[in-house]
Motif scaffolding. Structure first.
Motif, PDB file in Angstrom:
ATOM      1  N   ASN A 309       0.808  -1.263  -0.040  1.00 43.39           N
ATOM      2  CA  ASN A 309       0.120  -0.220   0.175  1.00 43.39           C
ATOM      3  C   ASN A 309       0.509   1.488   0.171  1.00 43.39           C
ATOM      4  O   ASN A 309      -0.264   2.331  -0.376  1.00 43.39           O
ATOM      5  N   ALA A 310       2.445   0.762   0.409  1.00 43.58           N
ATOM      6  CA  ALA A 310       3.268   2.168   0.163  1.00 43.58           C
ATOM      7  C   ALA A 310       4.092   2.374  -0.951  1.00 43.58           C
ATOM      8  O   ALA A 310       3.982   3.854  -1.158  1.00 43.58           O
ATOM      9  N   GLU A 311       3.951   1.685  -1.695  1.00 43.59           N
ATOM     10  CA  GLU A 311       4.555   1.314  -3.075  1.00 43.59           C
ATOM     11  C   GLU A 311       4.295   2.888  -4.256  1.00 43.59           C
ATOM     12  O   GLU A 311       3.275   2.895  -3.967  1.00 43.59           O
ATOM     13  N   MET A 312       4.919   3.370  -4.277  1.00 47.69           N
ATOM     14  CA  MET A 312       4.135   4.966  -5.607  1.00 47.69           C
ATOM     15  C   MET A 312       5.307   4.538  -6.756  1.00 47.69           C
ATOM     16  O   MET A 312       6.466   4.035  -6.846  1.00 47.69           O
ATOM     17  N   TYR A 313       4.890   4.820  -7.316  1.00 49.72           N
ATOM     18  CA  TYR A 313       6.142   5.688  -9.189  1.00 49.72           C
ATOM     19  C   TYR A 313       6.014   7.180  -9.405  1.00 49.72           C
ATOM     20  O   TYR A 313       4.325   7.976  -8.548  1.00 49.72           O
ATOM     21  N   PHE A 314       6.831   7.045 -10.052  1.00 55.21           N
ATOM     22  CA  PHE A 314       6.631   9.030  -9.828  1.00 55.21           C
ATOM     23  C   PHE A 314       7.255   8.901 -11.614  1.00 55.21           C
ATOM     24  O   PHE A 314       7.690   8.626 -12.792  1.00 55.21           O
ATOM     25  N   THR A 315       6.429  10.143 -11.870  1.00 54.31           N
ATOM     26  CA  THR A 315       6.542  10.280 -13.897  1.00 54.31           C
ATOM     27  C   THR A 315       6.434  12.050 -14.220  1.00 54.31           C
ATOM     28  O   THR A 315       6.085  12.274 -12.965  1.00 54.31           O
ATOM     29  N   ILE A 316       6.957  11.525 -14.866  1.00 52.97           N
ATOM     30  CA  ILE A 316       7.549  13.940 -15.626  1.00 52.97           C
ATOM     31  C   ILE A 316       5.889  13.912 -16.294  1.00 52.97           C
ATOM     32  O   ILE A 316       5.547  13.417 -17.076  1.00 52.97           O
ATOM     33  N   VAL A 317       5.278  14.594 -15.498  1.00 51.98           N
ATOM     34  CA  VAL A 317       3.804  15.341 -16.737  1.00 51.98           C
ATOM     35  C   VAL A 317       3.605  16.274 -16.965  1.00 51.98           C
ATOM     36  O   VAL A 317       2.950  16.920 -18.149  1.00 51.98           O
ATOM     37  N   SER A 318       4.339  17.920 -17.023  1.00 55.99           N
ATOM     38  CA  SER A 318       4.834  18.744 -17.622  1.00 55.99           C
ATOM     39  C   SER A 318       6.475  18.917 -17.475  1.00 55.99           C
ATOM     40  O   SER A 318       7.215  19.015 -16.841  1.00 55.99           O
ATOM     41  N   GLY A 319       6.126  20.624 -18.281  1.00 55.04           N
ATOM     42  CA  GLY A 319       8.039  21.525 -18.113  1.00 55.04           C
ATOM     43  C   GLY A 319       8.654  20.704 -19.544  1.00 55.04           C
ATOM     44  O   GLY A 319       8.525  20.422 -20.478  1.00 55.04           O
ATOM     45  N   ASP A 320       9.662  22.049 -19.501  1.00 56.80           N
ATOM     46  CA  ASP A 320      10.413  21.482 -20.510  1.00 56.80           C
ATOM     47  C   ASP A 320      11.590  20.637 -20.871  1.00 56.80           C
ATOM     48  O   ASP A 320      12.554  20.842 -21.719  1.00 56.80           O
ATOM     49  N   GLY A 321      11.647  19.977 -19.901  1.00 55.72           N
ATOM     50  CA  GLY A 321      12.745  18.766 -19.586  1.00 55.72           C
ATOM     51  C   GLY A 321      12.216  17.527 -20.370  1.00 55.72           C
ATOM     52  O   GLY A 321      12.981  16.505 -19.513  1.00 55.72           O
ATOM     53  N   MET A 322      10.574  17.379 -20.611  1.00 57.35           N
ATOM     54  CA  MET A 322      10.442  16.297 -20.284  1.00 57.35           C
ATOM     55  C   MET A 322      10.946  14.948 -21.729  1.00 57.35           C
ATOM     56  O   MET A 322      11.010  14.202 -20.800  1.00 57.35           O
ATOM     57  N   ASP A 323      11.886  15.619 -22.457  1.00 54.60           N
ATOM     58  CA  ASP A 323      12.582  14.704 -23.164  1.00 54.60           C
ATOM     59  C   ASP A 323      13.685  15.077 -22.754  1.00 54.60           C
ATOM     60  O   ASP A 323      14.566  13.601 -23.533  1.00 54.60           O
TER      61      ASP A 323
END
Length: 804
Positions: A309-323
């Motif tokens: 229940n404490a496992e998590m994941y991160f994602t880049i959703v916006s910004g000029d450094g997405m690529d």
């Protein structure tokens, strides 16, 4: 007579006995349902003792079923149970009561005079609930039984002397947090050793003495349930609870005994808390020299839940450094790791900003809301560094013909300094990738050229590495792989695909195919191989074989005549010209060795000359040397054997001419052949007239001259019955004459007659009869007579051209 009690079964038994007596039956004893009924009377005891049968039925004077005794007696005297009494006891002291069975004499005693039954000690029903005893009455004087032995039971009345006991001293249970009221957690069970069939001593009631107000227990079943709602049962506030459950007998009434147990209850986690970043803005610095996949920094988020229940994941959703950047989750620390995804260039862009989102990998729909995700801002600054030269390609592919001259250009590479100073670049070849120094590069413009000639058939590809180095800072350099492919030209002639072992049968047909050959070429033309086969000009004149091109890169070797002689020539060499179809055209001459062999009717090889086998190209030099050594060793053995044989002294066969023993004289001289007529005239054997003359002359032995004239009486011979040309009778006659001649020498002599039997399929092989004919004859029919005549057919059947 007194009795403790009468049961229905006993009443039925008594009634049945009365009926039997009324019917006039004489019954000594009747066994019914396992119980014995004795029919005896008060006045007939002595008759019963003597075994006499009574004809009348009397009432029973001795019967009881059971007694009752209270357990846990605390008095100082023996506990009175009851009294056994028989009608035969008239108080005169002649009756004796005897007790037997479980505990008789130790736990239970009986007064043998009056039948009083007592218990000698304190009894526990939980150890033993009842005892089975037996009693009988005997006459003290005679010892005879006055009453039959009767079985009875002593049962113990239960008292509430045992407290309830739980099956476990400590129970462990769990229930998910935020469960509804009344959710079952665990069931506890207690038992009471008292009698559950008697009173309420074993009737239990459960209650909770510790654990309010979170849990409750069912008083009858012992099932523990939650007593508060979802909002009050939060694992993040309190995770562990200790509950004490009591079990009371006597149905919970006052005076009952109580037992207790401990229940440890744990609230299990549910995903009711979203992850949260520890800060809203993160800042990192990264050198522009970082390669793809290099870590930039780590960000952390917390979650009050535990486990999955404490496992998590991160994602880049916006910004000029997405690529330019990626983010992944470290499974061990649950941190977000930011990495470089594309090369950074300080001269192009010095900073980037991205928005990062975090959320749980597993979401519970009951608690999912708009606040189940969290956001944070990450700012990344790019630092300037002195970078090595950068090639315009990650790798280079170049092509050059294999016949290119030394110094010819192969291709070029290009690299620049990515820094703002734009330092000049010089080029060199990493000699570890070009050990033979086949290539070189111009240090100024990056042009690659040849130092040596190349051969594609030796190495089709060359992989080298070119180094670009800054003039101002030689420590800044970079490498790039260069793949050089050699283009094929037709500079190799085709050859036979393998070493062929070819043979031709002595008797074959003209135009017979004896071998199919193919070719290989080290070159690789783009349109594929195309080979042409022909007979070499030097072998075309009076050739014994021809070459036929099949048009599919193979050719057949064909015979030009019908027969070959192994004795005349055992090996033929056939030169074959192989030409490819590429430009410039290349050709070579391959020599095919053909052996002449003897074959069977199906064309299978049977025998070839040893010289043909030894000259076969398939034999290696080592094999030839081994054969030669074996021949030398065999020759030495033969020479040694001959020398030893000569040293032996052999005893002559005939010691003296006067020796009268039988001897065999061997003549090893060889005749002169059919034309030698000095030894004998074979014509006499062929003509009957000449045979008569020989018969007369044979009667006189030339070696021994008789001294006396003896009359030799010979058996009559019918000369007219002898077949003309058959000498069988002639030879038999001569044998008979020698057997009957008294002047014959006293030892056996061997006479040999050249007789050929009749019926031979070859008839006569003598050339006497064929000398007059000069015409050519066909001797091929001799091959049909069998293997013995095959060599003769080879000698006479060979064409004149074979010997020319």
């Amino acid at each position: 007579m007194t009795c403790a009690s009468y049961t229905p079964r006993k009443m039925r038994t008594i009634l049945l006995g009365v009926v039997l007596v009324c019917l006039g039956l004489s019954v000594d004893a009747l066994s019914l349902n396992g119980r014995r009924i004795e029919a005896v009377g008060g006045e007939g005891n002595e008759a019963a003792i003597r075994g006499e049968k009574l004809l009348k039925r009397v009432r029973r004077g001795w019967m009881w079923n059971q007694f009752f005794l209270q357990e846990e007696y605390t008095g100082s005297d023996y506990q009175y149970i009851g009294k056994l009494q028989s009608d035969q006891d008239r108080g005169d002291g002649l009756v004796k009561y005897i007790l037997s069975g479980e505990g008789a004499g130790t736990i239970f005693v009986i007064d043998e005079n009056n039948g009083d039954l007592h218990a000698t000690r304190r009894l526990d029903r939980e150890e033993k609930a009842f005892y089975v005893l037996k009693a009988t009455v005997v006459n003290k004087r005679t010892g005879y039984k006055l009453e039959p032995e009767t079985e009875f039971t002593v049962k113990l009345h239960d008292i509430n002397d045992n407290e309830p006991h739980f099956s476990k001293e400590v129970y462990t249970g769990s229930v998910p947090e935020r469960s509804d009221i009344g959710t079952s957690v665990i069931q506890v069970t207690a038992t009471d050793a008292d009698d559950s069939m008697y009173g309420n001593s074993a009737k239990l009631v459960y209650s909770i003495s510790q654990g309010h107000p979170y849990f409750s227990v069912d008083p009858n079943t012992g099932v523990i349930r939650t007593a508060l709602g979802p909002g009050d049962m939060d694992r993040e506030q309190r995770e562990h609870y200790q509950v004490v459950i009591e079990a009371k007998d006597m149905a919970g009434q006052r005076g009952g005994l109580t037992g207790s147990t401990v229940v440890n209850i744990t609230l299990t986690d549910v995903n009711d808390n979203p992850p949260r970043f520890t800060q809203s803005i993160y800042q990192f610095r990264v050198p522009e020299s970082f390669k793809s996949g290099a870590p930039v920094g780590r960000i952390r988020a917390t979650d009050r839940d535990i486990g999955k229940n404490a496992e998590m994941y991160f994602t880049i959703v916006s910004g000029d450094g997405m690529d330019m950047f990626d983010i992944s989750t470290n499974k061990d620390t649950q941190e977000g790791v930011i990495t470089v995804s594309k090369p950074l260039d300080y001269e192009r862009k010095q900073s980037y900003t991205v928005e990062i989102q975090v959320q749980n990998t597993q979401v519970d729909p009951r608690f999912m809301s708009t606040g189940s995700k969290d956001m944070a801002t990450v700012r990344i600054s790019v630092e300037d560094v002195d970078e090595p030269p950068l090639f315009d390609k990650a790798s280079y592919l170049m092509e050059v013909k294999e016949d290119a001259a030394v110094g010819a250009a192969v291709g070029s590479v290009s690299a620049v300094d990515p820094d703002g100073t734009r330092s000049p670049v010089k080029y060199s070849i990493d000699r570890r990738t070009d050990m033979d120094r086949l290539f070189n590069v111009h240090p100024g413009n990056g042009s690659i050229f040849l130092l040596r000639s190349l051969d594609r058939e030796e190495t089709a590809w060359h992989n080298i590495s070119v180094i670009a180095t800054e003039f101002n800072n030689p420590r800044q350099s970079s490498h790039v792989p260069v793949y050089i492919r050699l283009l094929d030209i037709n500079d190799n002639a085709p050859t036979f695909a393998t070493v062929y072992e070819t043979f031709v049968c002595e008797k074959t047909k003209a135009g017979q195919r004896i071998q199919t050959v193919s070719a290989v070429d080290a070159d690789e033309p783009s349109t594929g191989h195309k080979f042409f086969f022909s007979l070499a000009p030097e072998g075309a004149y009076r050739s014994n074989f021809t070459v036929r091109d099949n048009g599919d890169n193979t050719a057949g070797i064909l015979t030009r005549r019908a027969s070959y002689s192994r004795l005349h020539q055992s090996v033929y060499l056939v030169p074959v010209v192989i030409t490819d179809g590429d430009y410039p055209m290349q050709s070579s001459t391959g020599t095919l060795t053909v052996r002449v062999c003897t074959c069977d009717r199906d064309g299978n090889m049977e025998l070839c000359n040893a010289e043909a086998l030894s000259s076969s190209p398939g034999l290696s030099t080592g094999a030839l040397i081994a054969i030669l050594l074996c021949a030398i060793i065999l020759l030495m053995i033969v020479v040694l054997f001959t020398a030893l044989k000569r040293q032996r002294k052999q005893e002559p066969l005939i010691i003296s001419k006067e020796d009268v023993r039988d001897n065999v004289v061997s003549y090893n001289d060889e005749g002169g052949g059919e034309e030698d007529t000095q030894a004998f005239d074979i014509g006499a054997l062929r003509h009957p007239d000449a045979a008569a003359v020989l018969e007369e002359s044979a009667k006189q032995r030339r070696d021994i001259i008789p001294t006396d004239t003896l009359l030799l009486i010979m058996p009559p011979v019918n000369m007219g019955s002898r077949d003309n040309g058959d000498v069988r009778e002639f030879i038999n006659q001569r044998v008979l004459e020698n057997d009957c001649n008294p002047t014959a020498p006293p030892y056996d002599s061997l006479a040999t007659y050249a007789y050929e039997g009749a019926g031979s399929v070859a008839e006569s092989l003598s050339s006497l009869g064929s000398a007059s004919s000069e015409a050519e004859q066909d001797y091929h029919y001799l091959s049909d007579w069998g293997p013995r005549f095959r060599k003769l057919a080879d000698l006479y059947g060979a064409e004149d051209s074979d010997f020319s």
